[in-house]
Enzyme design. Structure first.
Site: not given
Length: 771
Positions: A723, A629, A422-423, A581, A500
């Site tokens: 994680r 995303r 993942s980012p 964002y 990304q």
């Protein structure tokens, strides 16, 4: 103590049994509104675990129950009159509900419980001398409704219609049969529960129910039409309605019941009065019996009846509720998953091939996973694995391949497997420039076996950074630094590398994550912008509302960064439109209060993000894929919903997106997510299977079993893990060895480590078998 149970179903009767076994001095009366032997429903399904609990609690009644069981192992799935698959090892046992009540009534009376039939209780004042009143009067509990303000019930009426019928046809497996009619799909859940009878629950959507005219039919007409639809499975037998003598129509909507509190004063809820779990996972009676055991145990444990009962009783009821609530929530969560799957049968039956449809059905509740299916029926699962791999390899392989290790293509980009790093924001750049930390960070994870690795959100302007430590793509040195890392990944690993791009918007000018997530900088703040002057929180800056000139400048910054990403050699590009964002804040009505063409309706709120995406797509190479995303829900009333997410995904797909990266939330500090394993995957599932587009699932995915289950069931095409890749960069290589799969390439320099890991895994497996 004097105890009265209102309701003589399994909960009330088994509580009487359980308490009398522990404290026979208590006086227990069970009051049932119906005549003896009259019950709604047909068969009751038990698991081995439930049966074990019954034997531990009361061996005598458990033996009687076990003697009346019908056993079966298989689940058969039929579509359009054809059995598409049959798997074994499921280990079901069933008993007639009437027989179960007979056994429990006999045992309760043996132990000194007074059982009264055909007595309707309208007012609890007639039991003023009772020390404890147990509301075991089912899903339609009058006691719960009488004291609704005290218990705080929540009743969720589900959309599908169903009839609970019986038949003399003896099914040799737990049978799911789906038939397509002119009005839509109708299906049965059918299983044998004694020597000559089976349960046959007929279910369909409300639209199909009305389209077939069931809403205008008498019960006998409804049953006759069901017999006609499912004639291929009934072998000439009819369907039986055991509610006729009660004057009730057979069609129902399932009601999911929960309560804020399970007791008030000396009144306590158990069984369906306290909670319900959808019939498709067969846990309602299990929960009722286990409630009964727990309540009896807590009364004994807290000494209710041996000291001033008021204090002891309150402690006992508090302990009972605390212990049972967690278990009930787990089962209700699984039941919710199962319920929603059946409410969306057309989505799956129309989009998935038969084998995958059956797999999706078997794993719908998330209680049954990929490896759990292997334990139940290894041959069936390996057949499924070969079939699934064959779809992407051109033909089924000789040896089974775990679904997570099958290849996947997006445009001309070929991924060796479905695992994605993942980012993840590292907050470690220097003036936007990635450095040696990033080279090691991404390079190591690319060596770790994942098919695709993402950069963190890389910001297109200095003001677009989340923090001073965020990576950027707006200076020549950024492009050069990224190219160094991309070249390493391409030279020394088999992974693909995705960039990304995003802009922090109203969530910018904040501290590094470990210094206080989303908290403004203590000094050196820069101006933040957004669609409207709505701050992220009271602590954050009020953003400046973007002008058309601002919007054009930011769009040009995204285009410039896209070109730089292409020159740096990235394989794929993702536009970040999630998590509050900048572009996400245009999409959600929580943050976008504009009154021009960029605000108001969802179509208008999507306008600017789509303009940015289209401009990027125009300059990004045609042969390379792009993803977006999104936040599929805001988890806030009045915000983005799952319905909106489908339309958001559709809009980006039509604009040229190859993959929708389906995240959720982080658009408001007021969000109230419903956490759990794979908790965001249902949003990916819906988008993928309603729209027929590729998706990536994210969120609380940490086991290979999760990835295999998601991919095999068609809930997503890729799985992104964050994680797990932080604490184990070689997560994918390790999982391959643990699964006995040797098809993931290791760096040559690490092959001796691979050999050691294989030996360790084999040794651990041998030790587990010995134990």
């Amino acid at each position: 103590m004097k105890i009265v149970c209102i309701g003589g179903g399994p909960a009330g009767l088994y509580f009487g049994i359980s308490l009398k076994l522990r404290q026979p001095e208590h006086e227990v009366t069970v009051i049932e509104r119906n005549p003896c032997g009259v019950t709604f429903g047909w068969g009751v399904v038990f698991s081995d675990q439930t049966l074990g609990n019954l034997h531990a609690n009361d061996p005598k009644s458990a033996r009687r129950i076990q003697e009346s069981f019908a056993h079966w192992d298989d689940i058969a799935v039929h579509v359009g009159g054809k059995e598409i698959t049959r798997s074994g090892g499921h280990g079901f046992v069933g008993i007639a509900r009437r027989r179960l009540l007979e056994i429990l009534t006999e045992r309760a009376v043996e132990l000194g419980v007074e059982v009264q039939f055909e007595r309707e209780v309208e007012d609890l004042s007639e039991f003023a001398d009772a020390d404890l009143i147990v509301a075991s009067d089912g899903a339609n509990s009058k006691v719960r409704e009488r004291y609704a303000e005290k218990f705080g019930p929540s009743i969720d009426v589900r959309r599908n219609k169903y009839i609970w019928l019986g038949t003399r046809k003896l099914f040799d497996a737990f049978t799911f049969a789906f038939e397509k009619t002119e009005a839509g799909w109708v299906w049965i859940h059918a299983y044998r529960f004694d020597r000559d009878t089976s349960t046959c629950i007929v279910e369909c959507s409300p639209e199909t129910w009305k389209g077939l005219g069931f809403d205008r039919m008498e019960p006998e007409e409804s049953i006759a039409l069901c017999e006609e639809i499912f004639a291929p499975y009934l072998d000439g037998h009819g369907l039986i309605n055991n509610m006729r003598h009660l004057g009730k129509a057979p069609w129902l909507n399932f009601r999911r019941i929960s309560n804020e509190r399970w007791f008030y004063d000396n009144i306590v809820l158990i069984g369906d009065a306290a909670h319900t779990a959808h019939f498709s996972i067969g846990s309602g009676t299990k929960l009722a019996l286990e409630d009964a055991i727990a309540l009896a145990e807590k009364l004994q444990e807290h000494g209710a009846g041996r000291q001033p009962y008021g204090w002891a009783l309150k402690d006992a009821l508090e302990s009972y509720e605390a212990e049972r609530r967690l278990e009930v929530l787990k089962l209700q969560s699984a039941a919710r998953n199962s319920t929603e799957w059946f409410e969306n049968v057309p989505r799956y039956i129309n989009s998935l091939e038969p084998m995958q449809f059956a797999y999706s059905l078997l794993t719908r509740s998330q209680r049954v996973s990929h490896e759990n299916l292997r334990l139940r029926d290894r041959n069936w699962l390996e057949k499924m694995e070969r079939w699934f791999a064959g779809r992407y390899l051109g033909k089924p392989p000789k040896d089974p391949v775990p679904p997570m290790f099958t290849p996947f293509s997006l445009r001309n980009m070929e991924l060796m497997n479905r695992v994605v790093v993942s980012p993840m924001a590292m907050y470690s750049a220097e003036d936007g420039t990635p450095n040696d930390f990033h080279l090691v960070h991404w390079g190591t994870r690319a060596q770790g076996g994942a098919g695709l690795v993402f950069t963190e959100m890389t910001c297109v302007t200095p003001q677009g950074r989340i923090s001073p430590g965020c990576c950027g793509m707006y200076k020549p040195e950024h492009e050069a630094a990224f190219k160094r890392i991309v070249d390493f990944v391409h030279t020394h690993t088999h992974a693909k590398f995705a960039l990304q791009l995003g802009h922090s918007g109203i969530k910018g000018s904040t501290r590094r994550g470990w210094e206080g997530a989303d908290q403004p900088l203590e000094e050196g703040n820069w101006e933040v912008i957004g669609p409207s002057p709505v701050p992220w929180s009271e602590d954050n800056q009020i953003p400046r509302e973007m002008t058309y000139e601002d919007m054009e400048e930011v769009k040009e910054a995204f285009v410039r960064a896209t070109k730089m990403g292409e020159r740096a050699g990235f394989d794929m590009l993702e536009l970040h439109c999630a998590h509050g964002y900048l572009l996400s804040s245009f999409i959600t009505p929580l943050l976008n209060r504009r009154t021009d063409e960029y605000g108001g309706s969802l179509e208008n709120r999507l306008r600017y993000p789509l303009e940015v995406f289209r401009a990027m797509r125009e300059v990004w190479p045609e042969e390379k894929p792009m993803s977006v995303r999104i936040s599929a829900t805001d988890w806030v009333d009045g915000g983005i919903t799952a319905d909106d997410a489908v339309e958001i995904a559709r809009a980006f797909w039509e604009a040229g997106a190859d993959l929708i990266d389906v995240s959720a939330g982080q658009t408001s500090p007021d969000a109230r997510p419903v956490y759990g394993r794979m908790f965001q995957t249902p949003f990916s599932d819906r988008i993928r299977n309603e729209l027929g587009i590729a998706t990536m699932a994210v969120g609380n995915i940490w086991e290979a079993d999760h990835v295999n289950s998601i991919i095999a069931a068609g809930r997503a095409d890729l799985c992104a893990l964050a994680r797990p890749h932080l604490y184990d960069p070689y997560w994918t290589l390790r999982r391959a060895i643990e699964l006995g799969y040797d098809g993931v390439p290791w760096p040559d320099q690490y092959l001796s480590g691979k050999a050691q890991l294989k030996r360790n895994v084999e040794r651990a497996s041998q030790m587990a078998q010995v134990i």
